[in-house]
Every structure is written in C-alpha cells, then in structure tokens.
Design an enzyme around this catalytic site. Structure first.
Site, PDB file in Angstrom:
ATOM      1  N   LYS A   1       0.842  -1.204   0.000  1.00  0.00           N
ATOM      2  CA  LYS A   1       0.000   0.000   0.000  1.00  0.00           C
ATOM      3  C   LYS A   1       0.877   1.255   0.000  1.00  0.00           C
ATOM      4  CE  LYS A   1      -3.841  -2.412   2.179  1.00  0.00           C
ATOM      5  NZ  LYS A   1      -4.602  -2.744   3.382  1.00  0.00           N
TER       6      LYS A   1
ATOM      7  N   ASP B   1     -11.108   2.996   3.958  1.00  0.00           N
ATOM      8  CA  ASP B   1     -11.488   1.579   3.918  1.00  0.00           C
ATOM      9  C   ASP B   1     -13.001   1.421   3.788  1.00  0.00           C
ATOM     10  OD1 ASP B   1      -9.491  -0.377   3.982  1.00  0.00           O
ATOM     11  OD2 ASP B   1      -9.026   0.042   6.085  1.00  0.00           O
TER      12      ASP B   1
ATOM     13  N   GLN C   1      -4.756  -1.256   9.608  1.00  0.00           N
ATOM     14  CA  GLN C   1      -4.754  -2.616   9.077  1.00  0.00           C
ATOM     15  C   GLN C   1      -5.383  -3.580  10.086  1.00  0.00           C
ATOM     16  OE1 GLN C   1      -3.762  -3.233   5.972  1.00  0.00           O
ATOM     17  NE2 GLN C   1      -3.910  -5.453   6.016  1.00  0.00           N
TER      18      GLN C   1
HETATM   19  N1  GUN Z   1      -6.788  -6.493   6.140  1.00  0.00           N
HETATM   20  C1  GUN Z   1      -7.090  -7.240   5.062  1.00  0.00           C
HETATM   21  N2  GUN Z   1      -7.710  -6.477   4.121  1.00  0.00           N
HETATM   22  C2  GUN Z   1      -7.806  -5.233   4.642  1.00  0.00           C
HETATM   23  C3  GUN Z   1      -8.340  -4.012   4.149  1.00  0.00           C
HETATM   24  O1  GUN Z   1      -8.868  -3.907   3.043  1.00  0.00           O
HETATM   25  N3  GUN Z   1      -8.223  -2.947   4.993  1.00  0.00           N
HETATM   26  C4  GUN Z   1      -7.653  -3.037   6.211  1.00  0.00           C
HETATM   27  N4  GUN Z   1      -7.613  -1.940   6.964  1.00  0.00           N
HETATM   28  N5  GUN Z   1      -7.153  -4.153   6.694  1.00  0.00           N
HETATM   29  C5  GUN Z   1      -7.223  -5.238   5.902  1.00  0.00           C
END
Ligand code: GUN
Length: 286
Positions: free
Chosen positions: A53, A120, A97
């Site tokens: 990311k 998100d 996350q």
């Molecule tokens: N963990 C796995 N996928 C995601 C996501 O799309 N966002 C976040 N914040 N954590 C994740």
C-alpha cells in the site's frame, strides 16, 4: 476457454487516472493527498499488505505516513493516534490494518476514524451510506470487484448474482453494490445448504469465503462471470515457495464466460481503489 480478466492491467489504468487527479489537486488547490497507514503488531501477511500500500502511494504521488505500533499497544494509545490523524490536515485518508491484536476492539478503533477520512469504508456511517445508496467512501475490494465486472459485463442490471461470503469487508458491501446496480442478489456462505445448486443459477459469482478451491467447475453455469476474492497462502512442497490459492478451482472454469486469476485479479484492484479513495477524500476535504 474462459476469458481471464487482467486485474493488473485494469489497476494500472486506474492508477494513471488517479495520478492525473493527484497532479490536478496540487496544481489547482495546492493539496497533496496523504494516506496514514497504521500497522499494529508484526503479522507477516499484514506487513506485506501494508508495504504494498505504501509503495503504491509513491507511484501515484500520494504522500504516505506509516505508523508502526507494537502488538502490546493499549486501545487507549491507538485511539489517541487515530484522534491525532483525524485532526492532521496533511492526512486525508486513514487505514488501520486489520486484524488487530485480541485485546483491542476493532469496532472501537474503526468507529473512531473520521468518516470523511475512512478510505477503507468500514465506519458505520459509510456502511449506512452504502446500504442506503447515499454516497460516502466504499470499501476498496468491493469497489475493485465492480470495476472488474464492468470490464466484461455490458449491463449488470437484471443479472443474477450469487455472493459467497458474508464478511463486513467483502461479502456484505459487494451485495449492496450489486443490488444498487439492480442485480438480483443472493448472499450465501459456507453454511448455506445446497450451495452448488444455488451458485449454478448465477450469471455472476463472487467467491469470497476464504476457502481454497471451494467453487468447482460443476458449480458454474456456462458463460457465467466468476470473480475470485479469496487469497489463501498454501505452503509449497519442500524447497518450493508458498503459493497463493483462490476460492475457485480455476482449472475447471473453461466453460465460464470470464474469470479472475489469483494472484493478478482482485488484489491489484483493491490497492488501486485505496489510492482512488484517498484522492476522493482529499478532493472532498476542506
Ligand atoms: N486487512 C485485510 N484487508 C484489509 C483491508 O482492506 N483494509 C484493512 N484496513 N485491513 C485489511
């Protein structure tokens, strides 16, 4: 042979558009979009996702702020960081996350993020907006899935869609987006009885159960579009690298209309949509 949808190519195209908007925001309003990524603990999979990311931000000109906290961090300290990021004018998007360590209540943390910075789309306000079709920030994987579908389907309206998986992150929001586009949506999960027969009725199957090779060839009617959201890491044989396995048995999908591969399908689109969401949040800020 089914058409294999190239998620990497589609993500590159979206990134190009995002980079253009980033440049324009800086030119017109002096805004450089910023994304704060918060990683708690040292879960290896989460570390890889977060690294991807942060690297992706750099590619399109988004500033990234990485915050690493030990697994022992208290909920109070994590909430204090979220509050600080909510008020930081350089931060337009906040991503914490998940999964979080067991002593931290994820809904308390995700619910503390300013909905306008919730890239998100997990905050209850954004969930509510999605389910009422009133805008807001939409979760990245579901957004990516819709773009993948739009790349191969002329009109989703009227099609029958079966979603396999009922998670808050993927299954439920995808069902909402499909419904908004006037598909006829059936939401199923691994406890659903007669799942193969239900799936076989579908024009569109979204597999998001996290069960490797769950969807077999006989579950899929000829010409159906099958989107694979599952990613499970399976250890390779001795000396071999681990492999990523999706929720569909892709070698049994020759009769399908189109399928997404794992890797290279939904994954790259999720990250591209995160960047697009960050730019959207920056654009709507101030
Ligand atoms: N963990 C796995 N996928 C995601 C996501 O799309 N966002 C976040 N914040 N954590 C994740």
């Amino acid at each position: 042979m089914a058409r294999v949808i190239d998620g990497r190519a589609l993500a590159r195209k979206l990134d190009e558009r995002t980079a253009q908007v980033v440049a324009k925001l800086l030119d017109d309003r002096g805004i450089k979009p910023g994304l704060a990524v918060v990683l708690v603990g040292d879960d290896p999979a989460s570390e890889i996702y977060v690294a991807h990311k942060v690297k992706a931000c750099l590619r399109v000109g988004i500033e990234s702020f990485k915050h690493r906290l030990p697994a022992s961090v208290s909920q109070q300290d994590l909430l204090a960081l979220v509050a600080r990021l909510n008020h930081d004018p350089k931060v337009h998007g906040i991503l914490v996350q998940v999964p979080l360590p067991r002593h931290i209540d994820p809904s308390a943390i995700l619910g503390a993020i300013d909905p306008a910075k919730d890239v998100d789309g997990f905050h209850p306000v954004n969930v509510g907006r999605l389910s009422t079709g009133t805008g807001g920030l939409v979760p990245c994987t579901p957004l990516g899935v819709m773009m993948l579908l739009d790349s191969v389907v002329d009109e989703i309206k009227g099609m029958s869609a079966v979603v396999i998986g009922k998670s808050n992150i993927v299954g439920k929001p995808i069902a909402m987006l499909l419904l908004e586009r006037e598909a006829t949506v059936t939401v199923t999960h691994i406890a659903t009885r007669g799942l193969p027969d239900i799936a076989r009725q579908a024009d569109i199957i979204i597999a998001a159960a996290g069960v490797p090779r769950l969807v077999r060839g006989f579950w899929v009617k000829a010409g159906a579009v099958v989107i694979d959201v599952g990613i499970t890491r399976v250890s390779g044989a001795s000396g071999e690298r681990d492999i990523l396995v999706g929720d569909i048995a892709i070698d049994e999908m020759n009769h399908a209309g189109a399928v997404t591969p794992v890797p290279g399908g939904v994954g790259p689109m999720t990250i591209a949509c995160l960047l697009a969401n960050t730019v959207k949040a920056a654009k709507e800020s101030g």
